[in-house]
Design an enzyme around this catalytic site. Structure first.
Site, PDB file in Angstrom:
ATOM      1  N   TYR A   1       0.811  -1.218   0.000  1.00 45.07           N
ATOM      2  CA  TYR A   1       0.000   0.000   0.000  1.00 45.07           C
ATOM      3  C   TYR A   1       0.847   1.272   0.000  1.00 45.07           C
ATOM      4  CZ  TYR A   1      -3.066  -3.724   1.478  1.00 45.07           C
ATOM      5  OH  TYR A   1      -3.719  -4.915   1.550  1.00 45.07           O
TER       6      TYR A   1
ATOM      7  N   TYR B   1     -13.422  -6.114   4.376  1.00 50.16           N
ATOM      8  CA  TYR B   1     -12.174  -6.214   3.615  1.00 50.16           C
ATOM      9  C   TYR B   1     -11.987  -7.674   3.231  1.00 50.16           C
ATOM     10  CZ  TYR B   1      -7.331  -6.493   2.269  1.00 50.16           C
ATOM     11  OH  TYR B   1      -6.187  -6.745   1.553  1.00 50.16           O
TER      12      TYR B   1
ATOM     13  N   ASP C   1     -15.524 -15.357   5.218  1.00 50.95           N
ATOM     14  CA  ASP C   1     -14.100 -15.075   5.042  1.00 50.95           C
ATOM     15  C   ASP C   1     -13.463 -15.047   6.439  1.00 50.95           C
ATOM     16  OD1 ASP C   1     -11.607 -14.003   4.749  1.00 50.95           O
ATOM     17  OD2 ASP C   1     -12.203 -12.375   3.417  1.00 50.95           O
TER      18      ASP C   1
ATOM     19  N   LYS D   1      -3.874 -16.477   6.464  1.00 51.33           N
ATOM     20  CA  LYS D   1      -3.105 -15.802   7.506  1.00 51.33           C
ATOM     21  C   LYS D   1      -2.472 -16.747   8.541  1.00 51.33           C
ATOM     22  CE  LYS D   1      -4.289 -11.073   6.864  1.00 51.33           C
ATOM     23  NZ  LYS D   1      -5.456 -10.543   6.163  1.00 51.33           N
TER      24      LYS D   1
HETATM   25  C1  LIG Z   1      -5.793 -10.439   4.789  1.00 45.50           C
HETATM   26  C2  LIG Z   1      -7.166 -10.765   4.377  1.00 45.50           C
HETATM   27  C3  LIG Z   1      -7.447 -11.185   3.066  1.00 45.50           C
HETATM   28  C4  LIG Z   1      -6.387 -11.262   1.995  1.00 45.50           C
HETATM   29  O1  LIG Z   1      -5.396 -12.191   2.271  1.00 45.50           O
HETATM   30  P1  LIG Z   1      -3.969 -12.070   1.534  1.00 45.50           P
HETATM   31  O2  LIG Z   1      -3.241 -13.295   1.966  1.00 45.50           O
HETATM   32  O3  LIG Z   1      -3.360 -10.797   1.997  1.00 45.50           O
HETATM   33  O4  LIG Z   1      -4.261 -12.045   0.074  1.00 45.50           O
HETATM   34  C5  LIG Z   1      -8.756 -11.502   2.761  1.00 45.50           C
HETATM   35  N1  LIG Z   1      -9.734 -11.419   3.682  1.00 45.50           N
HETATM   36  C6  LIG Z   1      -9.493 -11.035   4.950  1.00 45.50           C
HETATM   37  C7  LIG Z   1     -10.614 -10.993   5.936  1.00 45.50           C
HETATM   38  C8  LIG Z   1      -8.213 -10.672   5.338  1.00 45.50           C
HETATM   39  O5  LIG Z   1      -7.987 -10.257   6.590  1.00 45.50           O
END
Ligand SMILES: *Cc1c(COP(=O)(O)O)cnc(C)c1O
Length: 446
Positions: free
Chosen positions: A34, A166, A267, A296
């Protein structure tokens, strides 16, 4: 004939790069997240990391090492240089670091997939291993769109979400990030136009607001014919604003999706693996989504790996369609090193009383962050599981806030109007207290 393998000495080791030279090259050539090119703020050089500490290549604000208050963006839940995780990687490295996943398979990926099915909400049966969270979201969306197409409902192509979310930085994820004030605002005219409900009312413990439930119902009902899926971050909206909401809204979404024939994607890329106090945030609500994304903390922060899990209904729908395959296959799909360390990380987590550790950190954050509520410019302090957030009434002065935290010996990465922390689960009480002092200092000076 033996393989022609040169001795390791064929590539001589490079001498260590002095910090000033490293930073000059970084500035000249390297993009950071970013950021513009060159970056606005000089990054800190990390030489090594162990436990919850990052050892710096050159002292900053008089500190040689910093306690990591960020878990490297939610991922390093067990801290750094962990003997169990190191061993998992080293052991796998001695067998193979990678082989293609098309036509081949291997124990690390298979064992990991089976373990994920076992620990995620009942009904998620099939695992697509992807290389990053954003790609896992792309795959989840593709699964849902293709499911409807396969069963003859090709008009169902849109996604619904709520504001404040997000979901990553590639195209489909960007289209369901909060369209206002977020990092992807620039692209609004070019992204697929998705359906947005209002952001969920705040508060993990707050009872679901009937007016908001009615609003969700109205939006799902109005768009049901064109909706492939609802996608949300359960319980915690992360990079969209670090807001918490009642698990009750997830039960509402599950019911609405069932009633109106829409798939539900959760997600859990940020929330998975204990961070909110439940193993997965969906567990707070006791629901199973049709598709779930994880990433993550999946590898304990060692390597990039994510996954989209789905139910048999979704997998069968796709596999019995007119194009009976899911056309997705990353080059590094199922990477054995990543899969091995992921399995070790999951087992390391489950082999300890992680609930107790998360509760302990939660208590420490509540105690240590309470004083921030009285500071001028602070709008709200909130804590859930091993997540602590201080929201200001203005955008953070990143440089000043970061400097203040570093002076306290802590690494924080504030954004927008938020100073926040999600420490590794192994962070001791004294270090949690120090992180809290750093958050307060950053709130005072940022
Ligand atoms: C970090 C994140 C993503 C994206 O994951 P990357 O490995 O950075 O591509 C998608 N959704 C959520 C909720 C996140 O916190």
């Amino acid at each position: 004939m033996p393989d022609r393998v040169p001795a390791p000495s064929a590539v001589p080791a490079l001498p260590a790069l002095p910090a000033d030279e490293l930073l000059a090259l970084d500035r000249q050539h390297v993009w950071h997240p970013y950021g513009p090119m060159p970056g606005r703020q000089e990054p800190l050089v990390v030489e090594s990391a162990a436990g919850v500490r990052l050892r710096l290549g050159a002292p900053a604000e008089g500190q040689d090492e910093l306690i990591d208050g960020m878990s490297s963006w939610w991922s390093a839940i067990h801290g750094y240089n962990h003997p169990v995780l190191n061993e998992a990687v080293q052991d796998q490295l001695g067998r193979m670091s990678h082989v293609m996943f098309g036509g081949l398979t291997h124990e690390p990926a298979v064992r990991l997939a089976a373990r994920l099915v076992e620990i995620t909400p009942a009904g998620l049966e099939h695992v697509f291993l992807a290389d990053s969270g954003s790609v896992a979201v792309e795959v989840a969306v593709k699964m849902c769109l293709q499911y409807w197409r396969s069963i003859g409902r090709s008009g169902k192509t849109r996604l619904m979400t709520w504001r404040g979310g997000y979901h990553g930085d590639t195209w489909q994820p960007m289209a369901v990030c909060d369209p206002e004030g977020g990092m992807h605002e620039l692209w609004q005219g070019h992204l697929p136009r998705q359906v947005f409900a209002d952001a969920p009312p705040g508060g993990f413990d707050a009872a679901p607001d009937p007016a908001y439930v009615a609003h969700l119902r109205e939006v799902v009902a109005r768009h049901a014919d064109e909706l492939a899926a609802v996608i949300v971050e359960p319980v915690v909206q992360g990079a969209g604003g670090m807001r918490f909401h009642s698990p009750g809204y997830l039960r509402v979404l599950r019911e609405l999706c069932d009633e109106f024939g829409v798939l539900l994607i959760l997600d859990e890329i940020a929330t998975g693996f204990g961070r909110t106090g439940a193993l997965f945030a969906a567990d707070h609500a006791g629901i199973t989504p049709d598709v779930m994304c994880i990433g993550k903390a999946l590898t304990g922060g060692y390597l990039t790996l994510a996954a989209a899990l789905c139910t048999s209904r979704v997998a069968d729908g796709i596999s019995q369609g007119e194009v009976p395959v899911l056309a997705h296959g990353p080059t590094f799909m199922g990477n054995p090193l990543a899969a091995s360390v992921a399995l070790a990380s999951v087992d390391l987590l489950l082999g300890q009383d992680w609930r107790l550790e998360v509760k302990r950190i939660e208590a420490g954050l509540r105690e240590g962050l309470t004083p921030a509520a009285g500071l001028p410019g602070v709008r709200e302090v909130r804590v859930l599981g091993a997540i602590g957030v201080v929201q200001l009434d203005h955008d953070v002065d990143m440089a000043a806030a970061t400097r203040a935290a570093v002076r306290e010996g802590v690494w924080l990465r504030p954004f927008r109007d938020m100073i926040y922390t999600m420490p590794p689960f192994v962070t001791g009480d004294a270090d949690v207290a120090r992180i809290c002092r750093a958050v307060c200092a950053a709130a005072r000076e940022g």
